[in-house]
Design a protein around this motif. Structure first.
Motif, PDB file in Angstrom:
ATOM      1  N   LEU A  46       0.832  -1.207   0.000  1.00 47.22           N
ATOM      2  CA  LEU A  46       0.000   0.000   0.000  1.00 47.22           C
ATOM      3  C   LEU A  46       0.864   1.253   0.000  1.00 47.22           C
ATOM      4  CD1 LEU A  46      -2.712  -0.947   2.645  1.00 47.22           C
ATOM      5  CD2 LEU A  46      -2.930  -0.985   0.146  1.00 47.22           C
ATOM      6  N   LEU A  78     -13.214   3.703  -4.135  1.00 47.73           N
ATOM      7  CA  LEU A  78     -11.835   3.295  -4.346  1.00 47.73           C
ATOM      8  C   LEU A  78     -10.992   4.470  -4.863  1.00 47.73           C
ATOM      9  CD1 LEU A  78      -9.654   1.127  -4.367  1.00 47.73           C
ATOM     10  CD2 LEU A  78     -10.435   0.485  -6.662  1.00 47.73           C
ATOM     11  N   ALA A  79     -11.528   5.215  -5.807  1.00 58.31           N
ATOM     12  CA  ALA A  79     -10.780   6.354  -6.361  1.00 58.31           C
ATOM     13  C   ALA A  79     -10.532   7.439  -5.309  1.00 58.31           C
ATOM     14  CB  ALA A  79     -11.533   6.940  -7.556  1.00 58.31           C
ATOM     15  N   MET A  81     -10.208   6.908  -2.023  1.00 58.83           N
ATOM     16  CA  MET A  81      -9.177   6.369  -1.134  1.00 58.83           C
ATOM     17  C   MET A  81      -7.800   6.450  -1.788  1.00 58.83           C
ATOM     18  SD  MET A  81     -10.358   5.439   1.747  1.00 58.83           S
ATOM     19  CE  MET A  81     -11.836   4.940   2.578  1.00 58.83           C
ATOM     20  N   LYS A  82      -7.722   5.999  -3.026  1.00 63.36           N
ATOM     21  CA  LYS A  82      -6.441   6.047  -3.729  1.00 63.36           C
ATOM     22  C   LYS A  82      -5.977   7.491  -3.902  1.00 63.36           C
ATOM     23  CE  LYS A  82      -5.581   3.253  -7.202  1.00 63.36           C
ATOM     24  NZ  LYS A  82      -4.448   2.461  -6.806  1.00 63.36           N
ATOM     25  N   TRP A  85      -4.711   8.663  -0.294  1.00 66.84           N
ATOM     26  CA  TRP A  85      -3.530   7.995   0.248  1.00 66.84           C
ATOM     27  C   TRP A  85      -2.345   7.976  -0.697  1.00 66.84           C
ATOM     28  CZ3 TRP A  85      -3.216   7.965   5.109  1.00 66.84           C
ATOM     29  CH2 TRP A  85      -4.353   7.836   5.889  1.00 66.84           C
ATOM     30  N   GLU A  86      -2.605   7.985  -1.998  1.00 66.97           N
ATOM     31  CA  GLU A  86      -1.489   8.007  -2.948  1.00 66.97           C
ATOM     32  C   GLU A  86      -1.089   9.427  -3.310  1.00 66.97           C
ATOM     33  OE1 GLU A  86      -2.357   5.337  -6.170  1.00 66.97           O
ATOM     34  OE2 GLU A  86      -2.528   3.617  -4.809  1.00 66.97           O
ATOM     35  N   THR A  88      -2.729  11.816  -5.040  1.00 66.04           N
ATOM     36  CA  THR A  88      -3.074  12.342  -6.366  1.00 66.04           C
ATOM     37  C   THR A  88      -4.294  13.252  -6.336  1.00 66.04           C
ATOM     38  OG1 THR A  88      -4.417  10.395  -6.847  1.00 66.04           O
ATOM     39  CG2 THR A  88      -2.091  10.324  -7.523  1.00 66.04           C
TER      40      THR A  88
END
Length: 124
Positions: A46, A78-79, A81-82, A85-86, A88
């Motif tokens: 992750l 999901l988008a 969260m990503k 956390w990522e 973006t």
């Protein structure tokens, strides 16, 4: 539903409603505690980028509920969260939320109206 399977329904929950829309600086104690969590996340592949601010999630939760109404909840959840956390997306930014929703096939103009109206405030 197949025997032995569990169906989960994500519900909106605002953990820190006291955080203003613009966010607040991340407390130093949280910055120090992040190392162990980062190690555990890396072990399972992750990405968890740390920001220097805690965000207000109200608009992101509203965006997810809009997606639920339009049959795109899983993709948008999901988008979101990503994106957070990522690193973006800024989930406090309406423009980023509209971009995420549009990428999932939702009408960004209708989402903007829903966010402006505070349509999901009672639910949150």
């Amino acid at each position: 539903m197949a025997e032995g399977r569990v169906e989960a329904t994500w519900l909106p929950y605002e953990l820190h409603p006291e955080i203003p829309r613009e966010g607040i600086p991340r407390p130093e104690r949280l910055m120090r505690a992040a190392g162990h969590l980062d190690e555990m996340a890396a072990e399972v592949g992750l990405v968890m980028k740390r920001r220097d601010r805690l965000i207000n999630t109200r608009l992101a939760l509203s965006t997810a509920e809009f997606a639920r109404e339009h049959g795109r909840y899983d993709e948008v959840h999901l988008a979101l969260m990503k994106g957070h956390w990522e690193g973006t997306a800024d989930l406090g930014s309406v423009d980023d939320l509209l971009r995420i929703a549009a990428a999932a096939g939702l009408d960004a103009d209708l989402l903007r109206v829903a966010l402006d109206e505070g349509r999901y405030e009672p639910l949150l």
